[in-house]
Design an enzyme around this catalytic site. Structure first.
Site, PDB file in Angstrom:
ATOM      1  N   LEU A   1       0.871  -1.167   0.000  1.00 52.54           N
ATOM      2  CA  LEU A   1       0.000   0.000   0.000  1.00 52.54           C
ATOM      3  C   LEU A   1       0.910   1.220   0.000  1.00 52.54           C
ATOM      4  O   LEU A   1       1.980   1.199   0.621  1.00 52.54           O
ATOM      5  CB  LEU A   1      -0.907   0.027   1.242  1.00 52.54           C
ATOM      6  CG  LEU A   1      -1.958  -1.082   1.377  1.00 52.54           C
ATOM      7  CD1 LEU A   1      -2.681  -0.953   2.722  1.00 52.54           C
ATOM      8  CD2 LEU A   1      -2.968  -1.028   0.227  1.00 52.54           C
ATOM      9  N   ASP A   2       0.503   2.276  -0.668  1.00 49.63           N
ATOM     10  CA  ASP A   2       1.300   3.495  -0.656  1.00 49.63           C
ATOM     11  C   ASP A   2       1.445   4.020   0.767  1.00 49.63           C
ATOM     12  O   ASP A   2       0.622   3.730   1.644  1.00 49.63           O
ATOM     13  CB  ASP A   2       0.638   4.565  -1.529  1.00 49.63           C
ATOM     14  CG  ASP A   2       0.604   4.181  -2.993  1.00 49.63           C
ATOM     15  OD1 ASP A   2       1.433   3.353  -3.407  1.00 49.63           O
ATOM     16  OD2 ASP A   2      -0.260   4.703  -3.717  1.00 49.63           O
TER      17      ASP A   2
END
Length: 319
Positions: A139-140
């Site tokens: 996930l960013d």
């Protein structure tokens, strides 16, 4: 220190007969991105049954022995760190983490420590045996929500296979700029931006990417969406929504300046201007357990900052 070369040998299963070489390599060597594998093929670092192959698109017959001369840079040493983790679920094969905003998933240039990988190694020292401490997807930094981690080599291999087969269901909540009248699908290839190399973009030469979205709530200048991924490209939701002119609220790379509904009150104006990350949360994750095969699903509530912002948007819509 200079790069080092590591020779890796594997056999292509017959089940991969007819597949592109880069697809087969991505399955055999999941520690490396498909982009990097394609580069190594073009550089002549891959051979099939002793013969160098330089075209990633070449088809494999199955049964070949593949030799990869992997060019590896100096590894970033990842040490255990006592960083708190929100563990949603854990058993002998899996860990489900609810990642907060601001936590980078694994070390890289500019982020040598303080990452989820550092935290996982402290939580379970045995994860040092696995690539990236068992992390199989990302996930960013400022995206919140569910992320699955493998605890054994067998679970790691199976999870990689499930992700490649698109058998892991990932559902998100996103607040986007503008009012959408209906849901839809974005089917557009994503690749590296031709000018800004730290960004991704919709480009003809990119990898196939599919995002589906459904309207959950409409406000005066924004929309709350349910988003489901069919593929898992870097920045996929952020790039796809920006490409249809509905970027994620607060997105620093793809969203532009905050857009305020006409006549918005002070609380909403301050809330929108103060929300400085993409409004994106991985709320649901489902998969077949890598050991038992049982279908399992987990959920994570919206983080406080997104929940508070939604409440401001709802109040504004009713005013």
């Amino acid at each position: 220190m200079s790069d080092r070369i590591e020779q890796l040998i594997a056999r292509i299963d017959l089940q991969h007969s007819g597949k592109r070489l880069d697809q087969a390599l991505a399955t055999l060597f999941p520690d490396f991105s498909r982009t990097r594998l394609q580069e190594w093929v073009r550089e002549g670092r891959v051979s099939l049954d002793g013969e160098v192959v330089k075209k990633p698109r070449n088809r494999v017959a199955g049964g070949e022995t593949v030799a990869l001369q992997a060019l590896l840079g100096d590894r970033v040493e990842c040490r255990p760190e006592a960083i708190p983790l929100d563990i949603v679920y854990q058993d002998e094969a899996l860990i489900l983490v609810n990642k907060p905003a601001g936590l980078v998933v694994h070390p890289a240039a500019g982020n040598p420590d303080g990452t989820l990988q550092n935290a996982l190694l402290h939580h379970d020292p045995e994860l040092v045996r696995l690539p990236r401490a068992g992390i199989v997807h990302r996930l960013d930094k400022d995206t919140t929500g569910l992320l699955v981690v493998a605890r054994t080599p067998a679970a790691h291999k199976k999870l990689v296979e499930l992700l490649q087969a698109r058998s892991v269901n990932r559902e998100y909540r996103a607040i986007v700029v503008g009012v959408l009248t209906a849901g839809g699908m974005v089917d557009a290839p994503i690749g590296r931006h031709p000018l800004h190399r730290t960004r991704m973009a919709v480009v003809k030469s990119g990898r196939p990417s599919v995002t589906r979205y459904r309207v959950l709530e409409r406000f005066r200048g924004h929309t709350l969406l349910q988003v489901n991924l069919e593929t898992g490209r870097t920045h996929q939701i952020r790039v796809h929504m920006a490409s249809i002119r509905h970027p994620l609220l607060g997105d620093p790379q793809y969203g532009g300046r905050p857009r305020l509904p006409a006549g918005a009150g002070i609380p909403l104006r301050e809330g929108l201007r103060g929300f400085r990350r993409q409004a994106l949360h991985a709320c649901r994750l489902g998969l077949a357990h890598p050991v038992s095969g049982e279908r399992m699903e987990w959920q994570a509530d919206l983080p406080e900052d997104m929940a508070d912002l939604l409440e401001l948007l709802r109040r504004d819509a009713l005013a």
